[in-house]
Motif scaffolding. Structure first.
Motif, PDB file in Angstrom:
ATOM      1  N   GLY A  69       0.230  -1.570  -0.391  1.00 21.56           N
ATOM      2  CA  GLY A  69       0.105  -0.181  -0.093  1.00 21.56           C
ATOM      3  C   GLY A  69       0.806   0.522  -0.240  1.00 21.56           C
ATOM      4  N   TYR A  70       1.543   1.132   0.722  1.00 20.08           N
ATOM      5  CA  TYR A  70       2.699   2.746   0.963  1.00 20.08           C
ATOM      6  C   TYR A  70       3.487   2.677  -0.643  1.00 20.08           C
ATOM      7  N   ALA A  71       4.019   1.823  -1.424  1.00 19.28           N
ATOM      8  CA  ALA A  71       4.567   1.707  -2.538  1.00 19.28           C
ATOM      9  C   ALA A  71       3.870   2.328  -3.782  1.00 19.28           C
ATOM     10  N   ALA A  72       2.501   1.653  -2.954  1.00 18.36           N
ATOM     11  CA  ALA A  72       1.345   2.452  -4.492  1.00 18.36           C
ATOM     12  C   ALA A  72       1.566   4.058  -4.691  1.00 18.36           C
ATOM     13  N   MET A  73       1.314   3.872  -2.571  1.00  9.90           N
ATOM     14  CA  MET A  73       0.985   6.271  -2.059  1.00  9.90           C
ATOM     15  C   MET A  73       2.291   6.823  -3.027  1.00  9.90           C
ATOM     16  N   THR A  74       2.957   5.728  -2.726  1.00  3.63           N
ATOM     17  CA  THR A  74       5.283   6.725  -3.515  1.00  3.63           C
ATOM     18  C   THR A  74       4.050   7.115  -5.278  1.00  3.63           C
ATOM     19  N   ARG A 108       1.816  -2.241 -12.207  1.00  2.00           N
ATOM     20  CA  ARG A 108       0.434  -1.083 -12.596  1.00  2.00           C
ATOM     21  C   ARG A 108       0.113   0.075 -12.097  1.00  2.00           C
ATOM     22  N   PRO A 109       0.847   0.964 -11.975  1.00  2.00           N
ATOM     23  CA  PRO A 109       0.070   2.044 -11.425  1.00  2.00           C
ATOM     24  C   PRO A 109      -0.907   2.096 -12.254  1.00  2.00           C
ATOM     25  N   GLY A 110      -2.698   3.400 -12.012  1.00  2.00           N
ATOM     26  CA  GLY A 110      -3.471   3.446 -12.469  1.00  2.00           C
ATOM     27  C   GLY A 110      -3.868   4.767 -11.946  1.00  2.00           C
ATOM     28  N   ARG A 111      -5.053   5.146 -12.321  1.00  2.00           N
ATOM     29  CA  ARG A 111      -5.241   6.452 -12.011  1.00  2.00           C
ATOM     30  C   ARG A 111      -6.494   6.724 -10.960  1.00  2.00           C
ATOM     31  N   THR A 112      -7.434   5.186 -11.004  1.00  4.85           N
ATOM     32  CA  THR A 112      -8.184   4.925  -9.923  1.00  4.85           C
ATOM     33  C   THR A 112      -7.752   3.715  -9.244  1.00  4.85           C
ATOM     34  N   LEU A 113      -7.078   2.543  -9.831  1.00  4.67           N
ATOM     35  CA  LEU A 113      -7.115   1.396  -9.099  1.00  4.67           C
ATOM     36  C   LEU A 113      -5.118   1.266  -9.383  1.00  4.67           C
ATOM     37  N   ILE A 114      -4.314   0.770  -8.624  1.00  5.77           N
ATOM     38  CA  ILE A 114      -3.518   0.699  -8.429  1.00  5.77           C
ATOM     39  C   ILE A 114      -3.235  -1.216  -7.927  1.00  5.77           C
ATOM     40  N   ILE A 115      -2.177  -2.286  -8.743  1.00 10.32           N
ATOM     41  CA  ILE A 115      -2.553  -3.378  -8.746  1.00 10.32           C
ATOM     42  C   ILE A 115      -0.023  -3.074  -7.819  1.00 10.32           C
ATOM     43  N   THR A 116      -0.598  -3.838  -6.887  1.00 14.20           N
ATOM     44  CA  THR A 116       0.821  -3.889  -6.166  1.00 14.20           C
ATOM     45  C   THR A 116       1.120  -5.015  -5.993  1.00 14.20           C
ATOM     46  N   GLN A 117       2.379  -5.588  -5.460  1.00 14.61           N
ATOM     47  CA  GLN A 117       2.876  -7.391  -5.423  1.00 14.61           C
ATOM     48  C   GLN A 117       4.001  -6.660  -3.625  1.00 14.61           C
ATOM     49  N   ALA A 118       3.609  -7.759  -3.106  1.00 18.77           N
ATOM     50  CA  ALA A 118       4.802  -7.948  -1.602  1.00 18.77           C
ATOM     51  C   ALA A 118       5.213  -9.347  -1.431  1.00 18.77           C
ATOM     52  N   THR A 137      -5.120  -4.848  -4.345  1.00  9.43           N
ATOM     53  CA  THR A 137      -5.467  -3.187  -5.702  1.00  9.43           C
ATOM     54  C   THR A 137      -6.315  -3.118  -4.349  1.00  9.43           C
ATOM     55  N   ILE A 138      -4.957  -1.604  -4.817  1.00 10.01           N
ATOM     56  CA  ILE A 138      -5.762  -0.636  -4.048  1.00 10.01           C
ATOM     57  C   ILE A 138      -6.683   0.453  -5.329  1.00 10.01           C
ATOM     58  N   MET A 139      -7.300   1.128  -4.361  1.00  7.37           N
ATOM     59  CA  MET A 139      -8.310   2.083  -5.016  1.00  7.37           C
ATOM     60  C   MET A 139      -7.896   3.740  -4.944  1.00  7.37           C
ATOM     61  N   VAL A 140      -6.929   4.745  -5.245  1.00  4.48           N
ATOM     62  CA  VAL A 140      -7.187   5.808  -5.752  1.00  4.48           C
ATOM     63  C   VAL A 140      -8.245   6.610  -4.545  1.00  4.48           C
ATOM     64  N   MET A 141      -7.946   7.629  -4.172  1.00  2.00           N
ATOM     65  CA  MET A 141      -9.106   8.242  -3.613  1.00  2.00           C
ATOM     66  C   MET A 141      -8.265   9.715  -3.961  1.00  2.00           C
ATOM     67  N   HIS A 142      -8.558  10.224  -4.750  1.00  4.40           N
ATOM     68  CA  HIS A 142      -8.334  11.487  -5.479  1.00  4.40           C
ATOM     69  C   HIS A 142      -9.245  12.666  -4.749  1.00  4.40           C
ATOM     70  N   GLY A 143      -8.711  13.754  -3.526  1.00  6.13           N
ATOM     71  CA  GLY A 143      -9.258  14.845  -3.260  1.00  6.13           C
ATOM     72  C   GLY A 143      -9.973  13.925  -1.606  1.00  6.13           C
ATOM     73  N   LYS A 144      -9.119  13.129  -0.979  1.00  5.54           N
ATOM     74  CA  LYS A 144      -9.104  12.921   0.275  1.00  5.54           C
ATOM     75  C   LYS A 144      -7.961  12.304   0.758  1.00  5.54           C
ATOM     76  N   THR A 145      -7.572  13.673   1.138  1.00  5.22           N
ATOM     77  CA  THR A 145      -6.354  13.122   2.248  1.00  5.22           C
ATOM     78  C   THR A 145      -6.027  12.109   3.277  1.00  5.22           C
ATOM     79  N   GLU A 146      -5.068  11.488   4.482  1.00  7.75           N
ATOM     80  CA  GLU A 146      -5.607  11.201   4.970  1.00  7.75           C
ATOM     81  C   GLU A 146      -5.505  12.187   6.528  1.00  7.75           C
TER      82      GLU A 146
END
Length: 147
Positions: A69-74, A108-118, A137-146
């Motif tokens: 998940g943090y790899a996706a966040m980068t 695989r990075p994407g605008r809405t979904l990012i596919i990751t492995q660990a 599978t990671i969902m990107v939440m645009h406009g929503k910060t932590e």
């Protein structure tokens, strides 16, 4: 790999990790933060063991999920956050070592979904043994910060 959308991604990821109480609870650290890749390290201690003395599979899942998940966040903008929507994990060997290392990467990075492995490795006597594989599978939440 995609271009770097936030040159300060490492600071943002590190701050998020420090707010994640679950990682603090199990004594995990985040020593590696690179574009599209992170590592979480976890010392083996009695509080995270299952009945055979190995690190519990649920804890292995925690660090795999967070590393990927943090790899996706980068790879997302500073005005977005990420959320796991699915993962599948295979436990391929007991998590038996002095330390576990979870290596997360973006497939695989994407605008809405990012596919990751660990991959999670048990480090024992200087030798790494693969103990778990995860696809996520990671969902990107645009406009929503932590919070």
């Amino acid at each position: 790999m995609n271009r770097i959308s936030d040159p300060h991604f490492a600071d943002r990821v590190r701050a998020s990790f420090e707010r994640q109480n679950a990682m603090s609870l199990i004594r995990a650290t985040l020593p590696v933060i690179e574009h599209g890749r992170t590592e979480i390290h976890l010392p083996h201690w009695q509080g995270i063991e299952q009945q055979h003395g190995f690190v519990h599979g649920g804890v292995v899942g925690m660090i795999a999920d967070s590393a990927a998940g943090y790899a996706a966040m980068t790879m997302v903008s500073p005005t977005a956050s990420v959320l796991t929507v699915e993962y599948k994990m295979n436990l391929v060997a007991p998590a038996d070592g002095e330390q576990l290392i979870a290596r997360g990467k973006v497939v695989r990075p994407g605008r809405t979904l990012i596919i990751t492995q660990a991959e999670v490795f048990a480090l024992k006597d200087g030798q790494e043994t693969l103990c778990a594989l995860m696809q996520q599978t990671i969902m990107v939440m645009h406009g929503k910060t932590e919070k």
